[in-house]
Write a protein that holds these residues in place. Structure first.
Motif, short mmCIF file in Angstrom:
data_model
loop_
_atom_site.label_atom_id
_atom_site.label_comp_id
_atom_site.label_asym_id
_atom_site.label_seq_id
_atom_site.Cartn_x
_atom_site.Cartn_y
_atom_site.Cartn_z
N LEU A 17 -48.01 -30.82 -39.76
CA LEU A 17 -47.71 -30.10 -38.52
C LEU A 17 -47.11 -28.73 -38.83
CD1 LEU A 17 -46.91 -29.72 -35.49
CD2 LEU A 17 -44.88 -31.08 -36.02
N ILE A 18 -46.15 -28.71 -39.74
CA ILE A 18 -45.48 -27.45 -40.07
C ILE A 18 -46.46 -26.43 -40.63
CG2 ILE A 18 -43.77 -26.43 -41.63
CD1 ILE A 18 -42.28 -29.20 -41.37
N THR A 19 -47.34 -26.88 -41.52
CA THR A 19 -48.31 -25.94 -42.10
C THR A 19 -49.34 -25.49 -41.07
OG1 THR A 19 -49.67 -27.77 -42.95
CG2 THR A 19 -48.01 -26.86 -44.43
N ILE A 205 -53.93 -43.72 -34.52
CA ILE A 205 -54.27 -42.31 -34.63
C ILE A 205 -54.14 -41.90 -36.09
CG2 ILE A 205 -51.91 -41.44 -34.18
CD1 ILE A 205 -53.28 -39.20 -32.47
N HIS A 206 -55.01 -41.03 -36.55
CA HIS A 206 -54.97 -40.56 -37.95
C HIS A 206 -53.81 -39.59 -38.14
CE1 HIS A 206 -56.50 -38.44 -41.61
NE2 HIS A 206 -56.87 -39.67 -41.90
N HIS A 207 -53.25 -39.59 -39.34
CA HIS A 207 -52.05 -38.76 -39.58
C HIS A 207 -52.34 -37.27 -39.39
CE1 HIS A 207 -52.68 -37.24 -43.90
NE2 HIS A 207 -53.75 -37.98 -43.66
N LEU A 208 -53.54 -36.82 -39.70
CA LEU A 208 -53.87 -35.41 -39.48
C LEU A 208 -54.10 -35.13 -38.00
CD1 LEU A 208 -56.27 -34.74 -42.50
CD2 LEU A 208 -53.80 -34.35 -42.34
N GLU A 209 -54.61 -36.13 -37.28
CA GLU A 209 -54.85 -35.95 -35.85
C GLU A 209 -53.55 -35.85 -35.07
OE1 GLU A 209 -58.21 -37.49 -32.83
OE2 GLU A 209 -57.04 -39.11 -33.76
N ILE A 210 -52.55 -36.67 -35.40
CA ILE A 210 -51.29 -36.58 -34.68
C ILE A 210 -50.59 -35.27 -35.00
CG2 ILE A 210 -49.97 -37.85 -36.43
CD1 ILE A 210 -49.41 -37.82 -32.58
N ALA A 211 -50.76 -34.74 -36.21
CA ALA A 211 -50.20 -33.42 -36.52
C ALA A 211 -50.86 -32.35 -35.66
CB ALA A 211 -50.38 -33.11 -38.01
N ARG A 212 -52.20 -32.42 -35.54
CA ARG A 212 -52.91 -31.46 -34.69
C ARG A 212 -52.47 -31.61 -33.23
NH1 ARG A 212 -57.28 -33.09 -37.98
NH2 ARG A 212 -58.08 -34.46 -36.34
N PHE A 213 -52.26 -32.85 -32.81
CA PHE A 213 -51.85 -33.08 -31.42
C PHE A 213 -50.48 -32.47 -31.15
CE2 PHE A 213 -50.19 -35.30 -27.79
CZ PHE A 213 -51.30 -35.50 -26.98
N LEU A 214 -49.53 -32.67 -32.05
CA LEU A 214 -48.20 -32.12 -31.84
C LEU A 214 -48.22 -30.59 -31.83
CD1 LEU A 214 -46.25 -34.63 -34.08
CD2 LEU A 214 -45.90 -34.32 -31.62
N ALA A 215 -49.03 -30.00 -32.69
CA ALA A 215 -49.15 -28.54 -32.69
C ALA A 215 -49.75 -28.07 -31.36
CB ALA A 215 -50.02 -28.09 -33.86
N TRP A 216 -50.77 -28.78 -30.89
CA TRP A 216 -51.40 -28.46 -29.60
C TRP A 216 -50.39 -28.60 -28.46
CZ3 TRP A 216 -52.42 -32.28 -25.76
CH2 TRP A 216 -53.24 -31.86 -24.71
N ALA A 217 -49.59 -29.66 -28.49
CA ALA A 217 -48.59 -29.86 -27.45
C ALA A 217 -47.53 -28.76 -27.48
CB ALA A 217 -47.94 -31.23 -27.61
N ALA A 218 -47.14 -28.34 -28.68
CA ALA A 218 -46.13 -27.29 -28.80
C ALA A 218 -46.64 -25.95 -28.26
CB ALA A 218 -45.70 -27.13 -30.26
N GLU A 219 -47.92 -25.71 -28.41
CA GLU A 219 -48.51 -24.45 -27.97
C GLU A 219 -48.92 -24.48 -26.49
OE1 GLU A 219 -50.62 -22.93 -32.10
OE2 GLU A 219 -51.65 -24.44 -30.88
N GLY A 220 -48.86 -25.65 -25.86
CA GLY A 220 -49.36 -25.81 -24.50
C GLY A 220 -48.36 -25.40 -23.45
N THR A 221 -48.73 -25.69 -22.18
CA THR A 221 -47.87 -25.36 -21.05
C THR A 221 -47.57 -26.58 -20.17
OG1 THR A 221 -49.81 -24.75 -19.71
CG2 THR A 221 -48.71 -22.98 -20.94
N PHE A 222 -48.24 -27.69 -20.40
CA PHE A 222 -48.00 -28.89 -19.60
C PHE A 222 -46.65 -29.50 -19.97
CE2 PHE A 222 -50.04 -30.32 -23.49
CZ PHE A 222 -49.33 -31.46 -23.83
N THR A 223 -46.16 -30.36 -19.10
CA THR A 223 -44.89 -31.04 -19.36
C THR A 223 -45.03 -32.53 -19.04
OG1 THR A 223 -44.09 -30.54 -17.12
CG2 THR A 223 -43.50 -28.99 -18.88
N GLY A 224 -44.00 -33.28 -19.42
CA GLY A 224 -43.96 -34.71 -19.14
C GLY A 224 -44.51 -35.54 -20.27
N PRO A 225 -44.56 -36.86 -20.08
CA PRO A 225 -45.07 -37.74 -21.14
C PRO A 225 -46.57 -37.63 -21.28
CG PRO A 225 -44.57 -39.00 -19.17
CD PRO A 225 -44.08 -37.61 -18.91
N VAL A 226 -47.05 -37.79 -22.52
CA VAL A 226 -48.49 -37.76 -22.79
C VAL A 226 -48.78 -38.69 -23.96
CG1 VAL A 226 -48.28 -35.72 -24.31
CG2 VAL A 226 -50.48 -36.26 -23.22
#
Length: 303
Positions: A17-19, A205-226
């Motif tokens: 995620l960091i990278t 979920i694959h470990h690379l996919e959850i990293a991509r998901f968290l990066a996507w969530a950090a860059e997004g604008t939606f809120t709440g649980p997902v």
């Protein structure tokens, strides 16, 4: 360029995620207790995140476009984070949560069946008290995550996202949980795998996919649980079948008695995830069947 803070997350999928955030051009800072250095090109702050005074001292006057909190496990940690980051210090707070918050065993009236299509975000009210009978480490973990989520839901001044992650697999030796290795070792050795008599499907979920998901969530604008889960839930027998197919050995199963200890990912209750909200928001999940063979190969013994 955005300023991102990642709390914890220096190993396994957190490091990826960091990278990802760094390589996307963001300025990334990692905050941990100082035991693990971040990747090159990433700033580092050392503090105990449980200690509000130490956390404030480490952050100084810095603000962030988004904070991704990988190690918020308890309502106390959530309260500290809420007080520190609300009020304009960050535009967005993303907490890594877990699908275990949906576990029917932690509801006052456990259900055998999840809704068709899996558990959606609206199926859970994190502020609902746990039943007095819910005990054990797993129930405490789920309960603490739910209460941590509830802290942020009560804070309108802090835009908040709770990423309820499915079980993470893949990464070979990086996967310190050893749960997939348990199956590879037992099936490969011809040993029985302990399962429930009628195990329910669960989500992965694959470990690379959850990293991509968290990066996507950090860059997004939606809120709440997902919810974050690959398409294609699997029961424990489906998982052992995939392992057996990869190893060329038929898996053996041993049914545990009621209340007995089964293998990881064998569940006698249903709470697979509905990932529909994330899909509608635009995240392209993969399918478990596409990445699981490679995850098995990463830990199988050399032939």
């Amino acid at each position: 360029m955005s300023e991102f803070l990642v709390i914890g997350g220096s190993r396994y999928f957190g490091r990826h995620l960091i990278t990802l955030l760094r390589d996307a051009g963001h300025a990334v800072t990692v905050l941990n207790r100082g035991s693990t250095a971040p990747p090159p090109g990433v700033a580092h702050l050392a503090a105990d995140r449980d200690d509000e005074h130490a956390l404030r001292a480490a952050l100084g006057a810095r603000g962030f476009d988004a904070v991704v909190d990988q190690v918020c496990y308890t309502p106390h940690q959530a309260e500290v984070a809420r007080r520190v980051f609300a009020g304009g210090r960050t535009g967005r707070y993303v907490m890594t949560s877990t699908m275990e918050v949906y576990d029917p065993a932690t509801f006052a009236a456990p259900r055998a069946q999840a809704p068709a299509g899996g558990m959606a975000e609206g199926a859970l009210d994190p502020s609902r008290p746990l039943p007095a009978a819910a005990g054990g480490a797993a129930a405490r973990y789920a309960g603490d995550k739910r209460r941590a989520e509830a802290v942020f839901l009560r804070e309108p001044a802090l835009p908040y996202v709770s990423v309820r992650s499915a079980h993470v697999l893949g990464g070979g030796a990086q996967d310190f949980t050893g749960r997939l290795a348990h199956y590879v070792e037992r099936v490969g050795a011809g040993l029985p795998v302990d399962v429930h008599g009628a195990p329910y499907g669960t989500s992965f979920i694959h470990h690379l996919e959850i990293a991509r998901f968290l990066a996507w969530a950090a860059e997004g604008t939606f809120t709440g649980p997902v919810n974050a889960a690959s398409h294609g839930p699997l029961s424990v027998t489906g998982l052992t079948g995939a392992v057996g197919e990869r190893l060329g050995r038929a898996p053996r199963h041993r049914v545990v008695a009621d209340g007995g200890q089964a293998s990881p990912f064998s569940f006698d209750r249903a709470y697979a995830l509905d990932n529909g909200r994330a899909v509608r928001l635009g995240f392209p999940f993969g399918h478990t069947g596409d990445w699981l063979p490679g995850a098995i190969d990463e830990i199988r013994p050399p032939r």
